[in-house]
Design a protein around this motif. Structure first.
Motif, PDB file in Angstrom:
ATOM      1  N   ASP A  48       8.835   5.033  11.949  1.00 37.76           N
ATOM      2  CA  ASP A  48       9.988   4.505  11.226  1.00 37.76           C
ATOM      3  C   ASP A  48       9.909   4.893   9.746  1.00 37.76           C
ATOM      4  O   ASP A  48       8.960   4.548   9.045  1.00 37.76           O
ATOM      5  CB  ASP A  48      10.012   2.978  11.375  1.00 37.76           C
ATOM      6  N   GLU A  49      10.934   5.588   9.271  1.00 37.97           N
ATOM      7  CA  GLU A  49      10.945   6.076   7.891  1.00 37.97           C
ATOM      8  C   GLU A  49      11.018   4.960   6.859  1.00 37.97           C
ATOM      9  O   GLU A  49      10.525   5.124   5.737  1.00 37.97           O
ATOM     10  CB  GLU A  49      12.099   7.062   7.676  1.00 37.97           C
ATOM     11  N   THR A  50      11.619   3.825   7.209  1.00 44.30           N
ATOM     12  CA  THR A  50      11.653   2.710   6.248  1.00 44.30           C
ATOM     13  C   THR A  50      10.252   2.150   6.032  1.00 44.30           C
ATOM     14  O   THR A  50       9.914   1.741   4.920  1.00 44.30           O
ATOM     15  CB  THR A  50      12.617   1.591   6.705  1.00 44.30           C
ATOM     16  N   ILE A  51       9.438   2.159   7.065  1.00 47.49           N
ATOM     17  CA  ILE A  51       8.052   1.720   6.938  1.00 47.49           C
ATOM     18  C   ILE A  51       7.282   2.719   6.075  1.00 47.49           C
ATOM     19  O   ILE A  51       6.483   2.331   5.217  1.00 47.49           O
ATOM     20  CB  ILE A  51       7.386   1.545   8.322  1.00 47.49           C
ATOM     21  N   LYS A  52       7.551   3.993   6.281  1.00 52.14           N
ATOM     22  CA  LYS A  52       6.901   5.028   5.481  1.00 52.14           C
ATOM     23  C   LYS A  52       7.215   4.830   3.994  1.00 52.14           C
ATOM     24  O   LYS A  52       6.335   4.943   3.145  1.00 52.14           O
ATOM     25  CB  LYS A  52       7.362   6.410   5.940  1.00 52.14           C
ATOM     26  N   LYS A  53       8.454   4.498   3.692  1.00 54.43           N
ATOM     27  CA  LYS A  53       8.840   4.245   2.298  1.00 54.43           C
ATOM     28  C   LYS A  53       8.085   3.046   1.733  1.00 54.43           C
ATOM     29  O   LYS A  53       7.665   3.062   0.571  1.00 54.43           O
ATOM     30  CB  LYS A  53      10.350   4.036   2.194  1.00 54.43           C
ATOM     31  N   GLU A  54       7.924   2.013   2.549  1.00 55.80           N
ATOM     32  CA  GLU A  54       7.163   0.840   2.111  1.00 55.80           C
ATOM     33  C   GLU A  54       5.715   1.222   1.798  1.00 55.80           C
ATOM     34  O   GLU A  54       5.142   0.757   0.816  1.00 55.80           O
ATOM     35  CB  GLU A  54       7.170  -0.253   3.174  1.00 55.80           C
ATOM     36  N   ILE A  55       5.152   2.059   2.643  1.00 55.40           N
ATOM     37  CA  ILE A  55       3.766   2.516   2.428  1.00 55.40           C
ATOM     38  C   ILE A  55       3.676   3.270   1.111  1.00 55.40           C
ATOM     39  O   ILE A  55       2.777   3.030   0.297  1.00 55.40           O
ATOM     40  CB  ILE A  55       3.292   3.398   3.609  1.00 55.40           C
ATOM     41  N   TYR A  56       4.610   4.192   0.896  1.00 49.81           N
ATOM     42  CA  TYR A  56       4.580   5.004  -0.326  1.00 49.81           C
ATOM     43  C   TYR A  56       4.912   4.195  -1.575  1.00 49.81           C
ATOM     44  O   TYR A  56       4.617   4.635  -2.689  1.00 49.81           O
ATOM     45  CB  TYR A  56       5.504   6.209  -0.196  1.00 49.81           C
ATOM     46  N   ASN A  57       5.486   3.030  -1.425  1.00 51.68           N
ATOM     47  CA  ASN A  57       5.759   2.157  -2.569  1.00 51.68           C
ATOM     48  C   ASN A  57       4.598   1.220  -2.872  1.00 51.68           C
ATOM     49  O   ASN A  57       4.623   0.510  -3.871  1.00 51.68           O
ATOM     50  CB  ASN A  57       7.036   1.342  -2.332  1.00 51.68           C
ATOM     51  N   ASN A  58       3.584   1.239  -2.037  1.00 54.11           N
ATOM     52  CA  ASN A  58       2.418   0.388  -2.235  1.00 54.11           C
ATOM     53  C   ASN A  58       1.546   0.979  -3.341  1.00 54.11           C
ATOM     54  O   ASN A  58       1.202   2.164  -3.326  1.00 54.11           O
ATOM     55  CB  ASN A  58       1.627   0.275  -0.922  1.00 54.11           C
ATOM     56  N   GLU A  59       1.193   0.151  -4.302  1.00 53.38           N
ATOM     57  CA  GLU A  59       0.411   0.585  -5.462  1.00 53.38           C
ATOM     58  C   GLU A  59      -0.938   1.201  -5.067  1.00 53.38           C
ATOM     59  O   GLU A  59      -1.353   2.219  -5.633  1.00 53.38           O
ATOM     60  CB  GLU A  59       0.188  -0.608  -6.385  1.00 53.38           C
ATOM     61  N   ASN A  60      -1.622   0.586  -4.113  1.00 50.52           N
ATOM     62  CA  ASN A  60      -2.917   1.116  -3.675  1.00 50.52           C
ATOM     63  C   ASN A  60      -2.769   2.495  -3.036  1.00 50.52           C
ATOM     64  O   ASN A  60      -3.598   3.386  -3.269  1.00 50.52           O
ATOM     65  CB  ASN A  60      -3.589   0.158  -2.690  1.00 50.52           C
ATOM     66  N   PHE A  61      -1.717   2.651  -2.248  1.00 52.03           N
ATOM     67  CA  PHE A  61      -1.496   3.928  -1.576  1.00 52.03           C
ATOM     68  C   PHE A  61      -1.128   5.016  -2.578  1.00 52.03           C
ATOM     69  O   PHE A  61      -1.658   6.127  -2.510  1.00 52.03           O
ATOM     70  CB  PHE A  61      -0.401   3.786  -0.514  1.00 52.03           C
ATOM     71  N   THR A  62      -0.244   4.706  -3.528  1.00 53.88           N
ATOM     72  CA  THR A  62       0.173   5.724  -4.502  1.00 53.88           C
ATOM     73  C   THR A  62      -0.993   6.114  -5.418  1.00 53.88           C
ATOM     74  O   THR A  62      -1.118   7.279  -5.786  1.00 53.88           O
ATOM     75  CB  THR A  62       1.375   5.258  -5.350  1.00 53.88           C
ATOM     76  N   ARG A  63      -1.838   5.153  -5.741  1.00 54.84           N
ATOM     77  CA  ARG A  63      -3.026   5.486  -6.547  1.00 54.84           C
ATOM     78  C   ARG A  63      -3.921   6.456  -5.784  1.00 54.84           C
ATOM     79  O   ARG A  63      -4.388   7.463  -6.330  1.00 54.84           O
ATOM     80  CB  ARG A  63      -3.806   4.226  -6.907  1.00 54.84           C
ATOM     81  N   TYR A  64      -4.159   6.166  -4.505  1.00 53.08           N
ATOM     82  CA  TYR A  64      -4.987   7.060  -3.694  1.00 53.08           C
ATOM     83  C   TYR A  64      -4.365   8.451  -3.601  1.00 53.08           C
ATOM     84  O   TYR A  64      -5.069   9.457  -3.743  1.00 53.08           O
ATOM     85  CB  TYR A  64      -5.210   6.487  -2.292  1.00 53.08           C
ATOM     86  N   LYS A  65      -3.067   8.530  -3.370  1.00 47.86           N
ATOM     87  CA  LYS A  65      -2.398   9.828  -3.245  1.00 47.86           C
ATOM     88  C   LYS A  65      -2.497  10.624  -4.556  1.00 47.86           C
ATOM     89  O   LYS A  65      -2.678  11.838  -4.539  1.00 47.86           O
ATOM     90  CB  LYS A  65      -0.939   9.666  -2.826  1.00 47.86           C
ATOM     91  N   ARG A  66      -2.390   9.929  -5.689  1.00 49.70           N
ATOM     92  CA  ARG A  66      -2.522  10.604  -6.979  1.00 49.70           C
ATOM     93  C   ARG A  66      -3.931  11.179  -7.132  1.00 49.70           C
ATOM     94  O   ARG A  66      -4.119  12.330  -7.529  1.00 49.70           O
ATOM     95  CB  ARG A  66      -2.227   9.628  -8.116  1.00 49.70           C
ATOM     96  N   LEU A  67      -4.934  10.398  -6.772  1.00 49.19           N
ATOM     97  CA  LEU A  67      -6.324  10.861  -6.846  1.00 49.19           C
ATOM     98  C   LEU A  67      -6.584  11.991  -5.858  1.00 49.19           C
ATOM     99  O   LEU A  67      -7.329  12.932  -6.155  1.00 49.19           O
ATOM    100  CB  LEU A  67      -7.279   9.699  -6.595  1.00 49.19           C
ATOM    101  N   GLU A  68      -5.970  11.908  -4.701  1.00 50.56           N
ATOM    102  CA  GLU A  68      -6.086  12.979  -3.709  1.00 50.56           C
ATOM    103  C   GLU A  68      -5.507  14.273  -4.273  1.00 50.56           C
ATOM    104  O   GLU A  68      -6.103  15.344  -4.108  1.00 50.56           O
ATOM    105  CB  GLU A  68      -5.357  12.569  -2.431  1.00 50.56           C
ATOM    106  N   ASN A  69      -4.377  14.177  -4.947  1.00 51.73           N
ATOM    107  CA  ASN A  69      -3.776  15.358  -5.562  1.00 51.73           C
ATOM    108  C   ASN A  69      -4.680  15.943  -6.645  1.00 51.73           C
ATOM    109  O   ASN A  69      -4.829  17.165  -6.751  1.00 51.73           O
ATOM    110  CB  ASN A  69      -2.401  15.034  -6.149  1.00 51.73           C
ATOM    111  N   GLU A  70      -5.286  15.079  -7.451  1.00 50.67           N
ATOM    112  CA  GLU A  70      -6.226  15.548  -8.473  1.00 50.67           C
ATOM    113  C   GLU A  70      -7.398  16.291  -7.823  1.00 50.67           C
ATOM    114  O   GLU A  70      -7.843  17.319  -8.318  1.00 50.67           O
ATOM    115  CB  GLU A  70      -6.754  14.383  -9.298  1.00 50.67           C
ATOM    116  N   THR A  71      -7.882  15.750  -6.722  1.00 53.76           N
ATOM    117  CA  THR A  71      -8.986  16.381  -6.004  1.00 53.76           C
ATOM    118  C   THR A  71      -8.577  17.749  -5.473  1.00 53.76           C
ATOM    119  O   THR A  71      -9.321  18.723  -5.597  1.00 53.76           O
ATOM    120  CB  THR A  71      -9.451  15.486  -4.837  1.00 53.76           C
ATOM    121  N   ASN A  72      -7.391  17.832  -4.898  1.00 54.55           N
ATOM    122  CA  ASN A  72      -6.913  19.110  -4.374  1.00 54.55           C
ATOM    123  C   ASN A  72      -6.737  20.138  -5.486  1.00 54.55           C
ATOM    124  O   ASN A  72      -7.057  21.320  -5.297  1.00 54.55           O
ATOM    125  CB  ASN A  72      -5.605  18.918  -3.608  1.00 54.55           C
TER     126      ASN A  72
END
Length: 92
Positions: A48-72
């Motif tokens: 469900d894409e609405t759930i995906k949006k909720e995940i991506y709006n989560n502060e913990n998840f976005t912080r991890y994704k930002r750090l993952e991008n820095e690592t890449n």
């Protein structure tokens, strides 16, 4: 030049870096965020894409994704340096 020693020192520097520490802390935050874990599991089941949006709006998840991008980005920069170094060694 002892490339194995240089490689080991580089690995040690990366393991002991702030980025590595931040990623580990970020993952702990995600695993401790029970609501986020529920959303992730629900998204895996439903897609469900609405759930995906909720995940991506989560502060913990976005912080991890930002750090993952820095690592890449770090990995890409290291690969570029290794390729340039390899090219130089091949030409000598």
């Amino acid at each position: 030049m002892d490339y194995n020693l240089i490689y080991q020192e580089l690995l040690s520097d990366i393991k002991n870096s702030k980025l590595s520490f931040d990623i580990k802390e970020s993952l702990k935050d995600i695993y401790n965020d029970k609501e986020l874990i529920k959303l992730i599991n629900k998204y895996k089941e439903t897609g469900d894409e609405t759930i995906k949006k909720e995940i991506y709006n989560n502060e913990n998840f976005t912080r991890y994704k930002r750090l993952e991008n820095e690592t890449n980005l770090l990995i890409m920069k290291l690969n570029k340096i290794f390729k340039e170094s390899s090219d130089i060694n091949e030409n000598n």
